[in-house]
Design a protein around this motif. Structure first.
Motif, PDB file in Angstrom:
ATOM      1  N   VAL A  33      -2.119   2.112  -9.682  1.00  0.00           N
ATOM      2  CA  VAL A  33      -2.882   1.045  -9.039  1.00  0.00           C
ATOM      3  C   VAL A  33      -2.684  -0.273  -9.789  1.00  0.00           C
ATOM      4  CG1 VAL A  33      -5.165   0.279  -8.328  1.00  0.00           C
ATOM      5  CG2 VAL A  33      -4.634   2.705  -8.378  1.00  0.00           C
ATOM      6  N   GLN A  34      -2.444  -1.337  -9.061  1.00  0.00           N
ATOM      7  CA  GLN A  34      -2.303  -2.703  -9.575  1.00  0.00           C
ATOM      8  C   GLN A  34      -0.975  -2.933 -10.294  1.00  0.00           C
ATOM      9  OE1 GLN A  34      -4.363  -3.943  -7.794  1.00  0.00           O
ATOM     10  NE2 GLN A  34      -6.260  -4.585  -8.735  1.00  0.00           N
ATOM     11  N   TYR A  56       0.862  -1.174   0.000  1.00  0.00           N
ATOM     12  CA  TYR A  56       0.000   0.000   0.000  1.00  0.00           C
ATOM     13  C   TYR A  56       0.902   1.228   0.000  1.00  0.00           C
ATOM     14  CZ  TYR A  56      -3.203  -3.685   1.279  1.00  0.00           C
ATOM     15  OH  TYR A  56      -3.911  -4.860   1.267  1.00  0.00           O
ATOM     16  N   ASN A  64      -1.559  -1.420  -4.208  1.00  0.00           N
ATOM     17  CA  ASN A  64      -2.834  -0.728  -3.983  1.00  0.00           C
ATOM     18  C   ASN A  64      -2.481   0.687  -3.556  1.00  0.00           C
ATOM     19  OD1 ASN A  64      -5.257  -3.207  -2.718  1.00  0.00           O
ATOM     20  ND2 ASN A  64      -4.126  -3.093  -4.623  1.00  0.00           N
ATOM     21  N   VAL A  65      -3.176   1.655  -4.114  1.00  0.00           N
ATOM     22  CA  VAL A  65      -2.829   3.047  -3.834  1.00  0.00           C
ATOM     23  C   VAL A  65      -3.759   3.605  -2.759  1.00  0.00           C
ATOM     24  CG1 VAL A  65      -2.812   5.373  -4.808  1.00  0.00           C
ATOM     25  CG2 VAL A  65      -1.792   3.485  -6.075  1.00  0.00           C
ATOM     26  N   VAL A  66      -3.152   4.263  -1.760  1.00  0.00           N
ATOM     27  CA  VAL A  66      -3.925   4.832  -0.655  1.00  0.00           C
ATOM     28  C   VAL A  66      -4.027   6.337  -0.851  1.00  0.00           C
ATOM     29  CG1 VAL A  66      -3.950   5.183   1.839  1.00  0.00           C
ATOM     30  CG2 VAL A  66      -3.138   3.018   0.890  1.00  0.00           C
TER      31      VAL A  66
END
Lengths: 506, 506
Positions: free
Chosen positions: B43-44, B28, B61-63
């Protein structure tokens, strides 16, 4: 809108946990959650989440109760899950076992070589649309169908993809033309030129394009550099009413929406197969209301289609599936032996397109010729010119500036022109010794441009200074690698070192 | 151990974010992270994470930076990523683009029906082992190989799976026997009985079993109800030295570790194919040091193998691949027309096993007969009895209590007996009308037991009160559905309502 009640024992307070998981819905539940215990949910379980009439299937990630990221009594939702449910702060959601997904047994049956019927393919496509397949299920479906769909199955899949989406209509227009290149040939960005020419001739061509699947740029990626392409249905219809054509991204208008879901997983596994390809292309065309479709099939040793016999096979599939679905499809086999134009990547390809449309001296002649050939075929298909006369008419429309004016008018109607971005990081590759260029590897150059960041990084890609047959001297520039970040440039340079044969010499 | 330095521009402080993503590593990172920007990560994206000589490939996964779950300058790691890197609080990790995974091009080539060679399969298996494949890549590989591996490819895959793992040796023992049932027949839990009989006869049978792939219980799931099965290599060797055999779970000893990774994804896509099956089974046997292997192939309309000709085909693949790898393999085709024993699910099957071993009056006769047949074949294969005399010897070893004593001794050596859990939630299904039972559907009963929570919920499953041919009167009990939670019972009852044909009557 009815909301879940706090009295429902299977409901929890939802929080937007702020994690972006792209298109796959993920929910986060604590390991001490009473619902996990009661329902027997564990890590990676598929769960059904409901709120106010909406429902998604999500993958469960379990959060340790010691962790501070999720308070007791709450459930975290990834961005896409939150958006799909249309939640607001304070809403509650209800969590349960998902219904049994019957269509997964059809996928299994296909793996074991039983052909799929119309009902089965519609069930699969509908379940994919409604988020009932996780990514591994989609990957398995795509792999099972790769190279293994017969004509019936391809037609059923195409029809199913049309049926679950929206469909455009063009009242008062008998002939609606379209074109598609099956890809594999970097820089082959003819679409904006073809649309400009045939709409200048008075035809209707409401062109919606996809973004890249496995290539360094799709037409939507390239056009996005020049003008807005994220048009909604109403905007597309207004632009086409006004100009006869558009150059929009298809993703906003729900034409064959399952195609976009499948393409995302195809991209992850770098797979693009025949039946899927035909269904993807023709479903978009039928949904867009097209009646006459030209397909460009480039053939070359390093193109997507490697031999003339493969191209003829694909041509037949396009024709047969088209016929079954009441669509006139004309596949044209073209030369795919080396990249087209001078640049690879969204911004570079946009520059090539503008040079051809503007009749500029430095315009790449191969891109111009290819676009004229295809536009000429469409003029003939639509009955505007007799066989053999289409190319000449297309050339006149281009040279006269009519196509350029039409292109500018379409871009204005779509929201105006944008400034084309320049890459910040560059690396020039030069010839090691004197020689004559024998071949340029489409695949290696496409990979190189992707490693440099294309298509997500719009300015990234490659400028190519040579064509097959050219003589070069030691030190002459071969190509320039361009990236928006240092990390991507390094990554692409590393690939370049490992793949020195991207250009072969005699 | 060397740790990443704070001066490395691509390093971040690692935090254990407390999210369990099972076997797939996820990291993350914040959307404003300088590394994401510099490297073009989105993302991904697949990223490589390194710390102190260890390295994993993880999905990103981007927060959102607004979210409170991840402070600036830090990277969150899922449980498995944290564990694989062997991190401690305060450690830093370095993040970069992963190396290009060459073997993915072999997977693509297999999709398009090019056979894989030894080098390619070893490369794929090695990359899977080292976490270089995400779940969608593994799903695509498994689907591409399903039903499409030839004998050579199956042998190469088997050998590759052996080569990347540990291998047991049994010095001083020429003959090491083993058995495997290819599954699809609920309740067919012969292994604990067979091991007890043949080790009582003096043979060496170091049995390591897997957990269920797609069935409601595997032997490891069942034995776990009775005794500890999570033995390490040293414990297995000690139990076998002492007792001649064991009944352990294979997952702790790294025998064919890639098999466990593949099985996890096979389970998600509910796929279990021929070549994969043979490679999975034989790689475990070779790695366990076996020389003689019996394979039980149940055939029935609703079993995994549906016809005698399919069974003969699978038998030949087992024999041919075994021969190529220097292993004596004897496949035995058995009756798979209906479930074996009285229960389905780990605890119920354990009760059936104990009843047969204890020579109890209520022991299911079909389970007893099946176990004697298989044990007899092993005694003959190993040369302890002439052809035809094996079953008699096996029956004497069972009736005399020798097998029971051996079973108890093995369980004691593995850590002692456990109390078998009882389910809390039950539902009795009774006959609607008078009739005679024509057939019992293995698949539907297996699904039913899984919906009730088996194998993860050990006490969950089904007790069956009838066999094909039995006459029943209206109101007679047919089966009892048992679950550990109300939610799972409800879910299974719903499936039962939707699938009334799980028992067919004349």
């Amino acid at each position: 809108m009815s909301k879940q009640s706090a009295n429902d024992p299977n409901s929890l307070k939802a929080i937007r946990i702020g994690i972006d998981t792209y298109q796959e819905s993920v929910v986060y539940m604590r390991d001490d959650c009473h619902i996990c215990r009661a329902e027997g949910f564990g890590v990676q379980t598929r769960v059904q989440v409901q709120a106010g009439g909406h429902s998604v299937i999500a993958r469960l990630n379990v959060v340790e109760s010691l962790s501070a990221i999720l308070p007791a009594g709450q459930i975290g939702l990834s961005k896409i899950a939150w958006d799909r449910l249309g939640l607001e702060d304070g809403d509650r959601v209800s969590i349960s076992h998902p219904d049994w997904v019957n269509s997964l047994s059809y996928v299994r049956s296909k793996i074991f070589e039983h052909p799929l019927n119309q009902r089965q393919l519609l069930a699969i496509v509908s379940d994919v649309l409604h988020g009932r397949y996780t990514d591994v299920h989609i990957a398995s479906f795509l792999t099972a169908c790769a190279n293994r769909l017969n004509i019936d199955e391809t037609a059923y899949l195409t029809q199913a993809m049309v049926d679950v989406g929206s469909r455009l209509e063009w009242p008062g227009t008998d002939i609606v033309v379209d074109k598609h290149c099956i890809g594999g040939l970097p820089g082959n960005r003819t679409t904006p030129i073809v649309v400009s020419i045939v709409t200048a001739a008075g035809l209707t061509m409401p062109k919606t394009s996809s973004r890249s699947i496995t290539s360094p740029a799709g037409t939507a990626d390239t056009m996005e550099v020049i003008t807005p392409v994220d048009l909604d249905l109403e905007q597309i219809q207004s632009v086409v009413r006004e100009q006869g054509g558009c150059l929009a991204w298809g993703g906003n208008v729900s034409l064959s929406p399952v195609d976009d879901i499948l393409i995302r997983v195809e991209k992850a596994i770098d797979l693009d197969s025949e039946g899927q390809l035909v269904a993807s292309v023709l479903s978009k065309k039928i949904a867009a209301g097209s009646t006459h479709v030209l397909i460009d099939i480039p053939v070359g040793r390093t193109a997507k289609i490697r031999s003339r016999s493969d191209a003829l096979g694909l041509k037949r599939v396009f024709e047969q599936v088209g016929e079954r679905l009441g669509l006139i499809v004309r596949p044209v086999i073209t030369d795919g032996s080396q990249p087209i134009g001078q640049g690879i990547g969204p911004a570079f390809e946009a520059q090539d397109v503008l040079a051809v449309l503007g009749n500029r001296q430095d315009a790449p002649p191969d891109l111009r010729e290819r676009a004229l050939l295809l536009a000429g075929q469409i003029l003939e298909m639509a009955g505007l010119e007799p066989t053999g006369a289409g190319v000449g008419r297309a050339a006149r429309l281009l040279s006269s500036g009519a196509a350029w004016n039409k292109f500018k008018a379409i871009c204005e109607a779509q929201g105006g022109f944008r400034e084309i971005p320049e890459p910040q990081f560059r690396h020039l590759a030069v010839a090691d010794s004197d020689g004559r260029v024998k071949a340029i590897d489409n695949r290696k150059l496409a990979n190189l441009a992707k490693f440099a960041g294309a298509p997500n990084a719009k300015a990234a890609g490659i400028r190519i200074f040579i064509k097959a047959g050219d003589s070069v001297s030691k030190g002459d520039p071969l190509l320039e690698l361009c990236a928006e970040t240092q990390g991507e440039l390094r990554y692409a340079m590393y690939y370049l070192q490992q793949n020195s044969k991207y250009i072969q010499f005699y």
